[in-house]
Design a protein around this motif. Structure first.
Motif, PDB file in Angstrom:
ATOM      1  N   VAL A 224       0.828  -1.210   0.000  1.00  0.00           N
ATOM      2  CA  VAL A 224       0.000   0.000   0.000  1.00  0.00           C
ATOM      3  C   VAL A 224       0.863   1.261   0.000  1.00  0.00           C
ATOM      4  O   VAL A 224       0.496   2.288  -0.573  1.00  0.00           O
ATOM      5  N   MET A 225       2.038   1.183   0.650  1.00  0.00           N
ATOM      6  CA  MET A 225       2.928   2.351   0.695  1.00  0.00           C
ATOM      7  C   MET A 225       3.340   2.803  -0.697  1.00  0.00           C
ATOM      8  O   MET A 225       3.649   3.978  -0.905  1.00  0.00           O
ATOM      9  N   PHE A 226       3.388   1.879  -1.618  1.00  0.00           N
ATOM     10  CA  PHE A 226       3.847   2.194  -2.976  1.00  0.00           C
ATOM     11  C   PHE A 226       2.727   2.777  -3.841  1.00  0.00           C
ATOM     12  O   PHE A 226       2.974   3.162  -4.974  1.00  0.00           O
ATOM     13  N   GLY A 227       1.523   2.813  -3.308  1.00  0.00           N
ATOM     14  CA  GLY A 227       0.395   3.316  -4.072  1.00  0.00           C
ATOM     15  C   GLY A 227       0.228   4.824  -3.949  1.00  0.00           C
ATOM     16  O   GLY A 227       1.114   5.520  -3.454  1.00  0.00           O
ATOM     17  N   PRO A 228      -0.920   5.344  -4.368  1.00  0.00           N
ATOM     18  CA  PRO A 228      -1.176   6.784  -4.347  1.00  0.00           C
ATOM     19  C   PRO A 228      -1.351   7.311  -2.928  1.00  0.00           C
ATOM     20  O   PRO A 228      -1.655   6.548  -2.005  1.00  0.00           O
ATOM     21  N   PRO A 229      -1.152   8.631  -2.722  1.00  0.00           N
ATOM     22  CA  PRO A 229      -1.281   9.234  -1.398  1.00  0.00           C
ATOM     23  C   PRO A 229      -2.737   9.275  -0.941  1.00  0.00           C
ATOM     24  O   PRO A 229      -3.664   9.172  -1.749  1.00  0.00           O
ATOM     25  N   GLY A 230      -2.906   9.407   0.382  1.00  0.00           N
ATOM     26  CA  GLY A 230      -4.246   9.549   0.934  1.00  0.00           C
ATOM     27  C   GLY A 230      -4.864   8.245   1.384  1.00  0.00           C
ATOM     28  O   GLY A 230      -6.001   8.217   1.840  1.00  0.00           O
ATOM     29  N   ARG A 231      -4.121   7.169   1.275  1.00  0.00           N
ATOM     30  CA  ARG A 231      -4.628   5.880   1.752  1.00  0.00           C
ATOM     31  C   ARG A 231      -3.999   5.531   3.098  1.00  0.00           C
ATOM     32  O   ARG A 231      -2.978   6.079   3.474  1.00  0.00           O
ATOM     33  N   ALA A 232      -4.614   4.576   3.785  1.00  0.00           N
ATOM     34  CA  ALA A 232      -4.093   4.117   5.074  1.00  0.00           C
ATOM     35  C   ALA A 232      -3.187   2.908   4.863  1.00  0.00           C
ATOM     36  O   ALA A 232      -3.547   1.975   4.149  1.00  0.00           O
ATOM     37  N   TYR A 233      -2.002   2.957   5.462  1.00  0.00           N
ATOM     38  CA  TYR A 233      -1.122   1.777   5.522  1.00  0.00           C
ATOM     39  C   TYR A 233      -1.188   1.266   6.961  1.00  0.00           C
ATOM     40  O   TYR A 233      -0.697   1.904   7.878  1.00  0.00           O
ATOM     41  N   VAL A 234      -1.841   0.120   7.155  1.00  0.00           N
ATOM     42  CA  VAL A 234      -2.008  -0.461   8.489  1.00  0.00           C
ATOM     43  C   VAL A 234      -1.197  -1.749   8.546  1.00  0.00           C
ATOM     44  O   VAL A 234      -1.355  -2.618   7.691  1.00  0.00           O
ATOM     45  N   TYR A 235      -0.329  -1.854   9.538  1.00  0.00           N
ATOM     46  CA  TYR A 235       0.497  -3.061   9.640  1.00  0.00           C
ATOM     47  C   TYR A 235       0.469  -3.612  11.060  1.00  0.00           C
ATOM     48  O   TYR A 235       0.160  -2.910  12.013  1.00  0.00           O
ATOM     49  N   PHE A 236       0.806  -4.888  11.158  1.00  0.00           N
ATOM     50  CA  PHE A 236       0.799  -5.605  12.438  1.00  0.00           C
ATOM     51  C   PHE A 236       2.218  -5.599  12.992  1.00  0.00           C
ATOM     52  O   PHE A 236       3.164  -5.995  12.317  1.00  0.00           O
ATOM     53  N   SER A 237       2.374  -5.123  14.218  1.00  0.00           N
ATOM     54  CA  SER A 237       3.694  -4.892  14.778  1.00  0.00           C
ATOM     55  C   SER A 237       3.955  -5.791  15.982  1.00  0.00           C
ATOM     56  O   SER A 237       3.075  -5.986  16.814  1.00  0.00           O
ATOM     57  N   TYR A 238       5.139  -6.291  16.095  1.00  0.00           N
ATOM     58  CA  TYR A 238       5.563  -7.092  17.237  1.00  0.00           C
ATOM     59  C   TYR A 238       4.590  -8.225  17.538  1.00  0.00           C
ATOM     60  O   TYR A 238       4.432  -8.620  18.687  1.00  0.00           O
ATOM     61  N   GLY A 239       3.927  -8.709  16.494  1.00  0.00           N
ATOM     62  CA  GLY A 239       3.057  -9.848  16.673  1.00  0.00           C
ATOM     63  C   GLY A 239       1.792  -9.598  17.452  1.00  0.00           C
ATOM     64  O   GLY A 239       1.057 -10.534  17.745  1.00  0.00           O
ATOM     65  N   MET A 240       1.501  -8.329  17.796  1.00  0.00           N
ATOM     66  CA  MET A 240       0.261  -8.106  18.538  1.00  0.00           C
ATOM     67  C   MET A 240      -0.380  -6.733  18.404  1.00  0.00           C
ATOM     68  O   MET A 240      -1.513  -6.571  18.845  1.00  0.00           O
ATOM     69  N   HIS A 241       0.295  -5.762  17.842  1.00  0.00           N
ATOM     70  CA  HIS A 241      -0.282  -4.417  17.767  1.00  0.00           C
ATOM     71  C   HIS A 241      -0.491  -3.983  16.322  1.00  0.00           C
ATOM     72  O   HIS A 241       0.306  -4.298  15.451  1.00  0.00           O
ATOM     73  N   TRP A 242      -1.569  -3.204  16.098  1.00  0.00           N
ATOM     74  CA  TRP A 242      -1.770  -2.559  14.804  1.00  0.00           C
ATOM     75  C   TRP A 242      -1.250  -1.130  14.864  1.00  0.00           C
ATOM     76  O   TRP A 242      -1.455  -0.448  15.868  1.00  0.00           O
ATOM     77  N   CYS A 243      -0.583  -0.697  13.785  1.00  0.00           N
ATOM     78  CA  CYS A 243      -0.148   0.691  13.677  1.00  0.00           C
ATOM     79  C   CYS A 243      -0.601   1.214  12.322  1.00  0.00           C
ATOM     80  O   CYS A 243      -0.612   0.476  11.339  1.00  0.00           O
ATOM     81  N   MET A 244      -0.965   2.499  12.262  1.00  0.00           N
ATOM     82  CA  MET A 244      -1.437   3.040  10.988  1.00  0.00           C
ATOM     83  C   MET A 244      -0.651   4.258  10.529  1.00  0.00           C
ATOM     84  O   MET A 244      -0.173   5.050  11.325  1.00  0.00           O
ATOM     85  N   ASN A 245      -0.505   4.331   9.211  1.00  0.00           N
ATOM     86  CA  ASN A 245       0.172   5.445   8.547  1.00  0.00           C
ATOM     87  C   ASN A 245      -0.749   6.065   7.519  1.00  0.00           C
ATOM     88  O   ASN A 245      -1.664   5.413   7.017  1.00  0.00           O
ATOM     89  N   VAL A 246      -0.437   7.324   7.167  1.00  0.00           N
ATOM     90  CA  VAL A 246      -1.041   7.970   6.012  1.00  0.00           C
ATOM     91  C   VAL A 246      -0.020   7.918   4.881  1.00  0.00           C
ATOM     92  O   VAL A 246       1.106   8.412   5.028  1.00  0.00           O
ATOM     93  N   VAL A 247      -0.394   7.291   3.768  1.00  0.00           N
ATOM     94  CA  VAL A 247       0.517   7.228   2.621  1.00  0.00           C
ATOM     95  C   VAL A 247       0.602   8.620   1.993  1.00  0.00           C
ATOM     96  O   VAL A 247      -0.420   9.279   1.785  1.00  0.00           O
ATOM     97  N   THR A 248       1.833   9.080   1.722  1.00  0.00           N
ATOM     98  CA  THR A 248       2.049  10.415   1.166  1.00  0.00           C
ATOM     99  C   THR A 248       2.961  10.327  -0.048  1.00  0.00           C
ATOM    100  O   THR A 248       3.436   9.257  -0.417  1.00  0.00           O
ATOM    101  N   GLY A 249       3.223  11.502  -0.637  1.00  0.00           N
ATOM    102  CA  GLY A 249       4.118  11.564  -1.788  1.00  0.00           C
ATOM    103  C   GLY A 249       3.433  11.076  -3.054  1.00  0.00           C
ATOM    104  O   GLY A 249       2.362  10.477  -2.996  1.00  0.00           O
ATOM    105  N   PRO A 250       4.061  11.307  -4.189  1.00  0.00           N
ATOM    106  CA  PRO A 250       3.485  10.858  -5.456  1.00  0.00           C
ATOM    107  C   PRO A 250       3.361   9.341  -5.512  1.00  0.00           C
ATOM    108  O   PRO A 250       4.085   8.627  -4.806  1.00  0.00           O
ATOM    109  N   ASP A 251       2.446   8.862  -6.310  1.00  0.00           N
ATOM    110  CA  ASP A 251       2.264   7.422  -6.528  1.00  0.00           C
ATOM    111  C   ASP A 251       3.613   6.785  -6.860  1.00  0.00           C
ATOM    112  O   ASP A 251       4.329   7.253  -7.721  1.00  0.00           O
ATOM    113  N   GLY A 252       3.982   5.741  -6.101  1.00  0.00           N
ATOM    114  CA  GLY A 252       5.222   5.029  -6.380  1.00  0.00           C
ATOM    115  C   GLY A 252       6.378   5.386  -5.464  1.00  0.00           C
ATOM    116  O   GLY A 252       7.406   4.715  -5.490  1.00  0.00           O
ATOM    117  N   THR A 253       6.247   6.406  -4.619  1.00  0.00           N
ATOM    118  CA  THR A 253       7.378   6.812  -3.781  1.00  0.00           C
ATOM    119  C   THR A 253       7.444   6.069  -2.454  1.00  0.00           C
ATOM    120  O   THR A 253       8.454   6.115  -1.779  1.00  0.00           O
TER     121      THR A 253
END
Length: 202
Positions: free
Chosen positions: A60-89
């Motif tokens: 998802v990080m490699f896609g267009p900006p404005g989307r949520a990148y949600v990943y599972f961390s340390y085997g038990m927690h969810w963390c969320m990002n806002v994807v930014t920058g031009p598509d592909g960055t």
DNA sequence: CTACCGATATTCT
DNA sequence: GAATATCGGTAGA
């Protein structure tokens, strides 16, 4: 301001990240005002998940900006990002902390025994209070019909601080890409890589 | 407030 | 096997 938010998010991530502070994030009946974020600059950034290239987790990080990148961390927690920058960055901004401004009763119900200022004090606490999980990975944050929405502030916030990122070691550690405003919900600074080396096996 | 430590998915070595 | 964008519980000052 009044810029197109999609255009704002497409800018360089170190400039976009502080502009998310004061933004409103809504999910699961709770709205949070963002108080702490961290910038990750795609494939060129040793601290970024995208540094090693595209994986199933980071696509998802490699896609267009404005989307949520949600990943599972340390085997038990969810963390969320806002994807930014031009598509592909593959740039993204980790949402580290916030203050609940609406749906407080629901948030308290969801986090029994947690003090108000701790409800979103840290990236995994924030997702838990909002009910964000991997099901929302790739969600368009700017779509009014989305279950997970971001509303950028009308004006750039004032009183923004910058410092080293949390939990990032190695070459990317000193980059001052953690941004926050003065608020009780901002997590205390912790130096990177405090992990105690396990006692050497005999 | 600080410090330690366990749980454990994804990814890399 | 080892490291990691963490948290919550427990112990102690």
């Amino acid at each position: 301001m009044g810029d197109d938010p999609r255009l704002t998010l497409a800018g360089p991530v170190p400039e976009v990240a502080p502009r998310l502070l004061g933004g409103l994030l809504t999910a699961g009946g709770v709205t949070v005002r963002l108080t702490e974020v961290e910038a990750y600059a795609g494939e060129a950034d040793p601290g970024s998940h995208a540094f090693r290239g595209r994986t199933p987790r980071t696509q998802v990080m490699f896609g267009p900006p404005g989307r949520a990148y949600v990943y599972f961390s340390y085997g038990m927690h969810w963390c969320m990002n806002v994807v930014t920058g031009p598509d592909g960055t593959a740039s993204a901004v980790l949402l580290r902390a916030g203050a609940v401004v609406d749906g407080l009763d629901l948030a308290r119900e969801r986090r029994p025994g947690v003090r108000e200022r701790d409800l979103c004090r840290g990236p995994a606490r924030l997702t838990r209070t909002l009910g964000v999980t991997g099901e929302l990975d790739g969600t368009d944050l700017l779509d009014p019909a989305s279950p997970l929405r971001l509303h950028l502030p009308d004006a750039a916030p004032s009183g923004v601080h910058a410092g080293p990122r949390v939990g990032v070691s190695g070459d990317g550690a000193p980059t001052p890409w953690r941004f926050w405003v003065d608020d009780p919900s901002v997590s205390p600074y912790r130096a990177a890589a405090p992990r105690r080396p396990r006692p050497a096996a005999s």
